[in-house]
Motif scaffolding. Structure first.
Motif, PDB file in Angstrom:
ATOM      1  N   ASP A 166      -8.140  -2.022  -2.668  1.00  0.00           N
ATOM      2  CA  ASP A 166      -7.153  -1.992  -3.755  1.00  0.00           C
ATOM      3  C   ASP A 166      -6.528  -3.364  -3.971  1.00  0.00           C
ATOM      4  N   THR A 167      -6.385  -4.109  -2.886  1.00  0.00           N
ATOM      5  CA  THR A 167      -5.846  -5.464  -3.007  1.00  0.00           C
ATOM      6  C   THR A 167      -6.774  -6.316  -3.862  1.00  0.00           C
TER       7      THR A 167
ATOM      8  N   ILE B 105      10.479   4.881  -6.784  1.00  0.00           N
ATOM      9  CA  ILE B 105      10.167   3.444  -6.723  1.00  0.00           C
ATOM     10  C   ILE B 105       8.657   3.272  -6.894  1.00  0.00           C
TER      11      ILE B 105
ATOM     12  N   GLY C 207       0.830  -1.194   0.000  1.00  0.00           N
ATOM     13  CA  GLY C 207       0.000   0.000   0.000  1.00  0.00           C
ATOM     14  C   GLY C 207       0.860   1.237   0.000  1.00  0.00           C
ATOM     15  N   ALA C 208       0.201   2.378   0.056  1.00  0.00           N
ATOM     16  CA  ALA C 208       0.921   3.627  -0.135  1.00  0.00           C
ATOM     17  C   ALA C 208       1.744   4.025   1.092  1.00  0.00           C
TER      18      ALA C 208
ATOM     19  N   GLU D 257      -2.123   0.452 -10.424  1.00  0.00           N
ATOM     20  CA  GLU D 257      -3.152   1.034 -11.303  1.00  0.00           C
ATOM     21  C   GLU D 257      -2.552   1.478 -12.632  1.00  0.00           C
TER      22      GLU D 257
ATOM     23  N   LYS E 114      -0.974   2.054   8.429  1.00  0.00           N
ATOM     24  CA  LYS E 114      -0.986   0.624   8.762  1.00  0.00           C
ATOM     25  C   LYS E 114      -0.097   0.246   9.942  1.00  0.00           C
TER      26      LYS E 114
END
Ligand code: ADP
Ligand code: MG
Length: 399
Positions: A358-359, A295, A198-199, A326, A204
């Motif tokens: 998103d996963t 990256i 994730g971003a 995406e 998290k």
């Protein structure tokens, strides 16, 4: 919590009874048309089971965030026809028009019918979990079933308060979700591996802190890996990163060590100078990210290494993509590892559970969804479960 004590709606004596079922049918809509019916399909087994055994299901649900006010755009009326099609049974919509109370609709129900209540969140007492609204809802039926795991992280009248007034049961999709999550987190076959991407690391941290105590290996990917790499002195150029969270990253690594959890970070990366489709991409070792590079995905050597990690494990939990999937070609790392996980699952070597909006999109794009053991669509509730928190909507069924 002793989840073995959860009672299944299948074991409730529903014959001739009004069964209040909390469902999550907060589906995406475009001009009143359902664009993704996953959530509707998920509740069909519970509703059909109740109908099939002579029960009278009354659906309690919400759409959107009307914040305690009647907002016609968020009326559940648009779901009456799609639900009828899904259940193969007539659905009566309690529209509250002309002041006819929901209780009158409930009293008039006939066997074989389903009653759909108007958006619960039109009433402030729903999200406020007021005792009055919980009682009003409970007065509509004889039995309470919660089949909405995805709203179980909220203590609302229909997810928590109501359970104090009626015999309470878990619906079939709620049970399937809990079973899948317990299977990977509470009683997994070892060794276990978690993939967290994730971003941002900041969203998290509680998930990572809980997981390092529970899994044998933790693969960190996506933008959040950059913060970990930076905190170890790796130069990440223009990559997304949160230097203010270096301390947290180090703390998580230290906790992992204490618990014997191995953290695995990317060893190479796919980088670009711009974050847009068609940008010139290049693969570099992780210590060679140019100062003007970004990256955007893990590289092929990382994929090979991570596939090896998965091959050495029996249980996988996955939340968050390994790259900016995406935009092509930055999904390749995520797709390749997803396909590897799917293949291992199909070969009977791995139990794989994934979750996150998103996963799910990334697994779909990889064509790997069907190969996973279970894909959670619960979003916030899934993440809170990964954080090790008690979900009020599940706790209410156990009180
Ligand atoms: P989920 O919805 O499954 O919980 P997240 O919302 O945490 O997942 O993360 C998904 C987002 O992370 C995607 O929009 C993806 O583009 C972004 N992302 C992943 N890796 C990178 C990266 N290296 N740089 C920027 N964004 C990234
Ligand atoms: Mg997301």
């Amino acid at each position: 919590m002793d989840f073995d004590k959860l009672k299944s709606s299948r074991d409730a004596d529903v014959n001739g009874k009004r069964v209040l079922v909390r469902v999550d049918i907060n589906v995406p809509l475009q001009n009143g048309v359902v664009t993704d019916d996953t959530r509707i399909r998920a509740i069909v087994p519970t509703v059909k089971d109740i109908l099939g055994r002579g029960g009278l299901p009354i659906l309690m649900a919400h759409i959107g965030r009307p914040k305690g006010q009647v907002v016609p755009d968020f009326s559940l009326s648009v779901l009456q026809k799609p639900l009828e099609a899904a259940f193969g049974a007539p659905v009566v919509f309690a529209d509250n028009k002309d002041g006819k109370p929901a209780k009158a609709f409930s009293d008039e129900m006939q066997p074989g019918q389903v009653l759909l209540l108007e958006n619960l969140r039109f009433t402030p007492g729903e999200e406020g979990n007021t005792p009055e609204f919980a009682k009003d809802l409970a007065a509509l039926g004889d039995i309470y079933v919660n089949d909405a795991f995805s709203t179980a992280h909220r203590a609302h009248a229909s997810t928590a308060g109501i359970a104090a007034h009626l015999p309470a049961y878990a619906g079939l999709s709620m049970l399937a979700e809990i079973e899948a999550l317990r299977h990977v987190l509470d009683k997994p076959e070892k060794p276990t591996v978690a993939v967290v991407g994730g971003a941002k690391v900041s969203t998290k941290i509680p998930v990572l802190k809980n997981l390092v105590q529970r899994v044998d290996k933790l693969i960190v990917g996506g933008g959040m890996a950059n913060t970990f790499l930076q905190s170890m002195g790796v130069m990440t150029g223009q990559s997304l990163a949160e230097p203010e969270f270096h301390y947290q990253a180090r703390e998580i690594m230290a906790e992992a060590k204490t618990h014997g959890c191995e953290i695995v970070l990317p060893i190479d990366a796919v980088i670009a100078r711009e974050f847009k489709a068609g940008a010139a991409a290049e693969t570099v070792p992780i210590h060679k990210v140019p100062i003007d590079g970004m990256i955007l995905d893990v590289g092929p050597q990382s994929v090979e290494q991570l596939t090896g990690v998965l091959e050495g494990c029996k249980t996988l939990l996955w939340n968050g993509p390994l790259g900016a999937f995406e935009i092509a070609p930055f999904g390749e790392g995520t797709f390749a590892l997803a396909r590897a996980a799917g293949a291992l699952t199909q070969a009977g070597k791995l139990v794989s559970v994934a979750g996150g909006g998103d996963t799910a999109a990334a697994l779909n794009a990889a064509g790997a969804t069907q190969d996973f053991t279970y894909l959670s669509t619960a979003g916030g509730a899934f993440l809170e479960w990964l954080e090790g928190r008690e979900l009020p909507g599940v706790a209410a069924l156990l009180q």
